[in-house]
Each structure stands twice: as structure tokens, then as C-alpha cells.
Design a protein around this motif. Structure first.
Motif, PDB file in Angstrom:
ATOM      1  N   THR A  17      -9.990  48.569 -46.171  1.00 41.33           N
ATOM      2  CA  THR A  17     -10.837  49.576 -45.549  1.00 41.33           C
ATOM      3  C   THR A  17     -11.859  48.877 -44.664  1.00 41.33           C
ATOM      4  OG1 THR A  17     -10.617  51.007 -47.472  1.00 41.33           O
ATOM      5  CG2 THR A  17     -12.477  51.440 -46.010  1.00 41.33           C
ATOM      6  N   LYS A  18     -11.994  49.372 -43.443  1.00 40.26           N
ATOM      7  CA  LYS A  18     -12.927  48.758 -42.491  1.00 40.26           C
ATOM      8  C   LYS A  18     -14.219  49.570 -42.447  1.00 40.26           C
ATOM      9  CE  LYS A  18      -9.909  45.721 -40.730  1.00 40.26           C
ATOM     10  NZ  LYS A  18     -10.118  44.282 -40.549  1.00 40.26           N
ATOM     11  N   LEU A  19     -15.342  48.866 -42.491  1.00 39.29           N
ATOM     12  CA  LEU A  19     -16.654  49.502 -42.408  1.00 39.29           C
ATOM     13  C   LEU A  19     -17.013  49.677 -40.926  1.00 39.29           C
ATOM     14  CD1 LEU A  19     -19.026  50.552 -44.029  1.00 39.29           C
ATOM     15  CD2 LEU A  19     -19.822  48.211 -44.323  1.00 39.29           C
ATOM     16  N   ALA A  72     -15.074  49.210 -32.027  1.00 41.84           N
ATOM     17  CA  ALA A  72     -15.672  48.255 -32.980  1.00 41.84           C
ATOM     18  C   ALA A  72     -16.621  47.284 -32.281  1.00 41.84           C
ATOM     19  CB  ALA A  72     -14.572  47.495 -33.716  1.00 41.84           C
ATOM     20  N   GLU A 100     -17.297  36.539 -35.471  1.00 42.44           N
ATOM     21  CA  GLU A 100     -18.735  36.579 -35.664  1.00 42.44           C
ATOM     22  C   GLU A 100     -19.161  35.675 -36.839  1.00 42.44           C
ATOM     23  OE1 GLU A 100     -16.736  39.122 -35.195  1.00 42.44           O
ATOM     24  OE2 GLU A 100     -17.403  39.606 -33.185  1.00 42.44           O
ATOM     25  N   PRO A 101     -20.318  34.985 -36.687  1.00 41.34           N
ATOM     26  CA  PRO A 101     -21.321  35.123 -35.627  1.00 41.34           C
ATOM     27  C   PRO A 101     -20.964  34.508 -34.277  1.00 41.34           C
ATOM     28  CG  PRO A 101     -21.989  33.423 -37.185  1.00 41.34           C
ATOM     29  CD  PRO A 101     -20.776  34.095 -37.769  1.00 41.34           C
ATOM     30  N   VAL A 158     -11.328  42.450 -29.842  1.00 34.04           N
ATOM     31  CA  VAL A 158     -11.006  41.606 -30.993  1.00 34.04           C
ATOM     32  C   VAL A 158      -9.788  40.724 -30.680  1.00 34.04           C
ATOM     33  CG1 VAL A 158     -10.221  41.604 -33.394  1.00 34.04           C
ATOM     34  CG2 VAL A 158     -12.052  43.149 -32.683  1.00 34.04           C
ATOM     35  N   PRO A 202      -8.935  45.696 -36.264  1.00 35.60           N
ATOM     36  CA  PRO A 202      -9.299  47.116 -36.377  1.00 35.60           C
ATOM     37  C   PRO A 202      -8.290  48.009 -35.655  1.00 35.60           C
ATOM     38  CG  PRO A 202     -11.242  45.805 -35.849  1.00 35.60           C
ATOM     39  CD  PRO A 202     -10.059  44.879 -35.761  1.00 35.60           C
ATOM     40  N   GLY A 261     -14.347  34.187 -43.339  1.00 36.14           N
ATOM     41  CA  GLY A 261     -14.893  35.550 -43.327  1.00 36.14           C
ATOM     42  C   GLY A 261     -14.846  36.227 -44.685  1.00 36.14           C
ATOM     43  N   GLY A 262     -13.745  36.062 -45.422  1.00 36.19           N
ATOM     44  CA  GLY A 262     -13.580  36.794 -46.674  1.00 36.19           C
ATOM     45  C   GLY A 262     -13.751  35.943 -47.925  1.00 36.19           C
ATOM     46  N   THR A 263     -14.056  34.672 -47.756  1.00 37.86           N
ATOM     47  CA  THR A 263     -14.196  33.781 -48.908  1.00 37.86           C
ATOM     48  C   THR A 263     -15.656  33.686 -49.311  1.00 37.86           C
ATOM     49  OG1 THR A 263     -12.205  32.516 -48.454  1.00 37.86           O
ATOM     50  CG2 THR A 263     -13.944  31.364 -49.631  1.00 37.86           C
ATOM     51  N   ASN A 316     -20.165  31.061 -43.347  1.00 32.87           N
ATOM     52  CA  ASN A 316     -19.231  31.747 -42.439  1.00 32.87           C
ATOM     53  C   ASN A 316     -19.789  31.733 -41.019  1.00 32.87           C
ATOM     54  OD1 ASN A 316     -17.124  32.970 -44.302  1.00 32.87           O
ATOM     55  ND2 ASN A 316     -19.008  33.636 -45.287  1.00 32.87           N
ATOM     56  N   LEU A 332     -12.322  37.744 -38.848  1.00 29.24           N
ATOM     57  CA  LEU A 332     -12.506  39.011 -39.568  1.00 29.24           C
ATOM     58  C   LEU A 332     -12.636  38.730 -41.069  1.00 29.24           C
ATOM     59  CD1 LEU A 332      -9.951  41.088 -37.454  1.00 29.24           C
ATOM     60  CD2 LEU A 332     -12.453  41.216 -37.329  1.00 29.24           C
ATOM     61  N   GLU A 333     -11.830  39.380 -41.899  1.00 30.08           N
ATOM     62  CA  GLU A 333     -11.962  39.220 -43.348  1.00 30.08           C
ATOM     63  C   GLU A 333     -10.974  38.207 -43.932  1.00 30.08           C
ATOM     64  OE1 GLU A 333     -10.692  41.814 -41.852  1.00 30.08           O
ATOM     65  OE2 GLU A 333      -8.730  42.158 -42.763  1.00 30.08           O
ATOM     66  N   GLY A 361     -10.191  31.973 -46.659  1.00 30.50           N
ATOM     67  CA  GLY A 361      -9.815  30.610 -46.333  1.00 30.50           C
ATOM     68  C   GLY A 361     -11.005  29.866 -45.782  1.00 30.50           C
TER      69      GLY A 361
END
Lengths: 341, 341
Positions: free
Chosen positions: B5-7, B14, B64-65, B84, B204, B271-273, B303, B308-309, B312
Motif C-alpha cells: 500500500t502506498k501512502l 506522486a 529520496e532524499p 519516478v 507508484p 528504503g525499506g530496511t 537511507n 522506494l521501499e 537492501g
């Protein structure tokens, strides 16, 4: 549910290994691997100040950079790191208190979870036996729920960052113990938070997430350990960030007046949500807050108070005063928060 | 594969929405929502410096950043934000170049992807028509692959942060155009990166991840757009972080000597770690590097250059000189990197 691959060596050693890594890249910190305590290495900067009030926090790990990442000039003097999502034991908190003590007394910043409250209280009593005066500031900023899985009363979440930054600056400027503690209670009274989860997270070594959250659902009012929030709702087809901003700010505004207030704002990622998304949310949160007559005096957007790799975000505000803004702007030099130094 | 799910509000908006959010919390930045260009708002700090070399970067969003989060005192003057994972078009880069120009010429920091290289080159020619002298620094620090999906030659990844920080400080200190560009090429020559993915990411609006990566697999030598790396291997049962550190540092050491070198080190999350895991990896990376005779002069863990998410991490090093360390330590004040100011 899917359990993500963890970039760890041995899940049982996750906290020890993370602290060893922190020590390897931050020579300005002292890491006590026996007690899992991180403290300022005053030899590094030659900045030892006899009589300065010491500032200590701590709690379960898994919320990085909170708390160890906030140790340094102008913020915490020491942090006690419990196991993941588990309170540090009294001996750990005592070790942090001793490390932070310079003769001016020590303030404990304690998030309101039953285990944390008990263990910090026992540590304060042990410190008293060693003639270290301790004052406690209890953080209970989360408006989402009262009396949850791990708490009597409200939970301590994102507002903890405001307390640690402001009190760290006050202590650095020479404020006395009772005044730092009173200021801390005022910052807590001025702070409110509300969070939303878009995915669960899994503690290291566990074979399943801490809670179930199906794709297409989000949990409103989530805590920082995956404990339940207010309710679970379907993710809207569009306007997800707007809906999260609307619900979060409405929950905060139901609790404190925002009209005419100058705010410290934290738009906080829970760990797994990318910054692109947090920026979108930040825009929507500012729209909601300014629409209610508040002004954004200072803002931070990023992953500061996290729940491992949980996706989601938390909105935290502190209704500022000129004194709080001056203390917020004061120099800080920690692994995760740094400016002016 | 599971799509997170994307915020976001509308996936198609985006980048616009994220830039609007950046503007809402950073009054010290000017955000051009037509061109998706972020630049320094010199009116805010009264720090306009006629004749200062302008520093511009840009590329696809989703990292990002990087780059917009590195705009500010002592780093970039402007960033052009493409869609993106998509290069900004020449008009966007020209708008960033114009915004960054103070009469002393402009340096383009360009990650080595075919689209970026072409579009920055066209923008440089358009800038020349407006009498803005442009020098280009091409970043190709990734040792993992040569000639990949989007590149001829090596890709530009984490080393971009070293280039932007060091050149930003040099420009702030009054270095001339040709010298800033030459310094930039030297920083690139001194920088190397290698990354590993533990999960894919989803752009996205897409209904599937950019690539498939089964649970229990990791991709070694990943790029920052999910493009393929060197090879896919099973995740070991224990020692995952040690293995990632070993493979990454070995790949770098196969390319440049590390013995006796003083390093700038970036242990970068994709991003997701969570930071807990990045800290574990940082400890293992320092062990590998010091075991090869290198010394860690400065380190960043977090990060900074993301996908994105994606879960790694990437290891980036720059073999420093006393001049590079002085420029690294110089004041910087951007949304994502800040110290001494």
C-alpha cells in the motif's frame, strides 16, 4: 503473512550487533556492550561538564534511531537499549544513569509502557542509593488509545523526540534538575501524536509478523510495537495520504486546541515507508493543520521513531512557546539529529 | 508478488505532491512545481553570492532524499526531479541550471544512465545559448556491472552523495568552475559502490514489482532502479549481514586498493530496511574494510540514496584526502544532510 528477509547475522544478537555497529562508526559515543548502554564519550570532544544535569532515556530496541541515535551534545547523555520491543531491565537503566551523572542529578525520559515505568522506577531507587538524584518525565503523547496491551493510560510515541531535544538543550545550557523535569512535563503536556500502520512488522527470530494486516487494510491509531489501534479500515482507492492526514490531525485536534498555535511538527515514518511517501503525507498534514489555524514553526520529516520495517506513519505535534523554539534550535550533534554543531 | 500500500494521494501525481510537501516544511527552499525543480531560496537566509559556482543535479525520483533533499547551503543549488525512475527532460534541467546560476558557471552532477546523460547534455547546450557555462561531472561509481539495462558503462549510485557534498562545500568556499569540475572528477575516481537487494520495489501506479525476488533470495550488485545485478543467491541461514558486507567490500577491493586508505563510508539503506539492520551491516562492513588495512575517517549510516521501499543496502566508499575531509566536514544545511549550520 510474508516474513521479510532480515539483514542481520544472528537474530538473537540483533541488538548487540547493532550497538557494535554504532560504536564502529561513532567514536564520539561510548558503547557498553555488557549493559547495552550508549553514552557520550566526553574524552572525544573534551566536553565534560561537572554539575550538568544528565539526560537518560531508553526502552525496547526496534525503534531506531530512538533512543541510542539521539545520544550526543544537546540531547541525551545516555540510552539504555532493551531487547527488541522489550523494556530494559533496572540494571541497564542504572548503568545509563551512572554514565550520565555529572553531579547535577539525572532526568529519566520514560515512555509510558508498564514495563518501562516499573524498571525505570526501580533504577531510580537504585540510583538514589548511589546518591544520584533522579527526576522522571513520563511521556504519554499518543491520543489514539487509553489502556492498551502494554499501557495503563496513554502510550509514549513520537512526542518523545520533542522531549529529548528540548530537555537536552536545556541541560546543556545549565538548567537545574527540578527545572529540566518541570520543563519536560510541560513539553509532554503540549505534545500529541497519532499513527497509522499500512503493514505489520516482524521481530527478529520470529516466524510471523506481530499482527496481521491484510493488503488493502490500514490500522488507525497504531502503537509503535504493532499493538492494536482504534480501528481497522479499508485503504481508500485514492487520497490515502489525505485520509491519513485527516484522521490523524482530527484525532489530535479533538484532544487539544490547535487554532492560533505555533507547532513543532514531526511527520514520522514507521520504518518501511519511503521518504517520497512521507513528503506527500507532510504536505497533506500541513494543509490540515493550517486549515485549523495552526502555524508550522519547525518541521521534521523522516524515520525517527520506528517499528522495525513497519510501513506507515505518525503525526506528532508540540504546541511551542518562544522558549521551546529557542531550545529546539539550539545545537545538537547525535547520529540521527544534528544541526548547528 | 505482493504490492505494498502506498501512502500517496494519486500515484500519477506522486512527484508533484511530494515536492509540494517538501515546500510546505522547508521555507528555505524554492519549489518550482511546473518544472519539478527545487532550489535554494536565497531570500530566506540572505545568502545570495554573485559569482559562486552553481551546483545542479537531478535524475529520476524515487531515490529520496537524493537529489532534492540535498539542496541547500554547502551542497546543491538546485535539483531537477524526473518522474519516478525516469530522467528529467532537458527543460527541467535547464530550469534548474538557470535557478542555480549566479554568474560563475554551473556544474552538472550526472549519474551515468543513458537518459540522464543525454538530457543533461541537451540542457547544457541550451544553457550555453543563455551564456551559462556548464561543466559536467559524470558519476559511475557502481562496480557491480558494466553496460546494464539503462547504462553504457558503470552506473551512478551511492557515490553521488560524496560528489554533491564535497563539490557543494568547494563551491561555497569560492572555488572556480573548472576547479570544481576537476575536483568532482577526482571524487568520482576515488568512489566505489556495491549494493544488494533483499526485496523488490513497485513504482507508484504499477500493479506489480519492478522485478521478482523470491523470499529466501537476494540479488547481489543491484542497481537503484531494480535493474539486474551480478547474480541471485540464496540468503544464508545466519550471517546475512556478514555475507553482504563480505561480498560488497570484496567487489570494491577487486577494483581499487583499500590498504592504507582513509575512507569516507556510506552504509546506505535502499528504503525499506530498518536502521537496526543497517547498524548491524555497518559493523560488519567496518570489520571487512579495516581487515583490508583501510581506516574509516567519516561514516554515514542511513537511507540516503534509495529505491522506494526496496529492502537492501549499498556500501559506498570514497578514498579521501585531507582536502576532501575538510570539504566533507564543512557546514551543510539541507533537508537530509545537515551539520555545522
Amino acid at each position: 503473512m510474508h516474513v521479510p528477509t532480515k539483514l542481520l547475522d544472528d537474530p538473537a544478537d540483533a541488538v548487540t550487533d547493532a550497538l557494535r555497529g554504532l560504536a564502529a562508526v561513532h567514536p564520539e559515543l561510548t558503547v557498553d556492550l555488557e549493559h547495552h548502554v550508549v553514552s557520550r564519550n566526553h574524552d572525544h570532544h573534551g566536553d565534560h561538564r561537572p554539575g550538568k544535569v544528565g539526560l537518560v532515556s531508553g526502552g525496547g530496541s526496534g525503534h531506531e534511531p530512538l533512543h541510542a541515535g539521539f545520544v550526543g551534545l544537546g540531547m541525551l547523555d545516555a540510552a539504555a537499549c532493551g531487547a527488541v520491543f522489550t523494556s530494559p531491565v533496572p540494571d541497564q537503566v542504572l548503568a545509563a544513569t551512572t554514565a550520565a551523572s555529572s553531579g547535577g542529578g539525572v532526568v529519566h525520559v520514560v515512555k509510558n509502557y508498564t514495563g518501562d515505568v516499573l524498571n525505570f522506577q526501580m533504577a531510580a531507587e537504585l540510583a538514589d542509593d548511589e546518591d544520584i538524584a533522579v527526576e522522571t518525565v513520563l511521556v504519554d503523547d499518543d491520543v489514539a488509545v487509553t489502556d492498551s496491551l502494554y499501557t495503563a493510560g496513554r502510550r509514549g510515541t513520537g512526542g518523545t523526540l520533542f522531549v529529548e531535544k528540548v530537555l537536552g538543550a536545556a541541560a546543556e545550557q545549565g538548567m537545574a534538575l527540578a527545572d529540566v523535569a518541570a520543563l519536560g512535563r510541560d513539553v509532554v503536556a503540549r505534545s500529541r501524536s497519532f499513527g497509522v500502520a499500512l503493514s505489520p512488522c516482524t521481530t527478529p527470530g520470529s516466524d510471523r509478523p506481530g499482527f496481521d494486516l491484510e493488503p488493502g487494510e490500514m490500522e488507525l491509531g497504531i502503537g509503535i510495537h504493532g499493538e492494536p489501534g482504534r480501528r481497522r479500515v479499508p485503504v481508500p482507492a485514492t487520497g490515502v495520504a489525505r485520509e491519513v492526514a485527516r484522521v490523524s490531525v482530527a484525532a489530535i485536534a479533538d484532544d487539544v486546541p490547535l487554532d492560533g498555535e505555533e507547532l513543532l511538527l514531526l511527520v514520522n515514518g514507521m520504518g518501511g515507508t519511503p521518504l517520497l511517501e512521507l513528503q506527500v503525507l507532510a504536505g497533506d498534514v500541513v494543509t490540515e493543520l493550517t486549515g485549523r489555524g495552526a502555524r508550522i514553526a519547525r518541521a521534521l520529516v523522516g524515520n525517527h521513531v520506528t517499528s522495525l520495517e513497519m510501513a506507515g506513519a505518525m503525526v506528532s505535534v508540540c504546541r511551542a512557546t518562544p522558549q521551546l523554539l529557542q531550545l529546539w534550535d539550539a545545537p545538537v550533534r547525535t547520529p540521527a539529529l544534528r544541526w548547528g554543531a
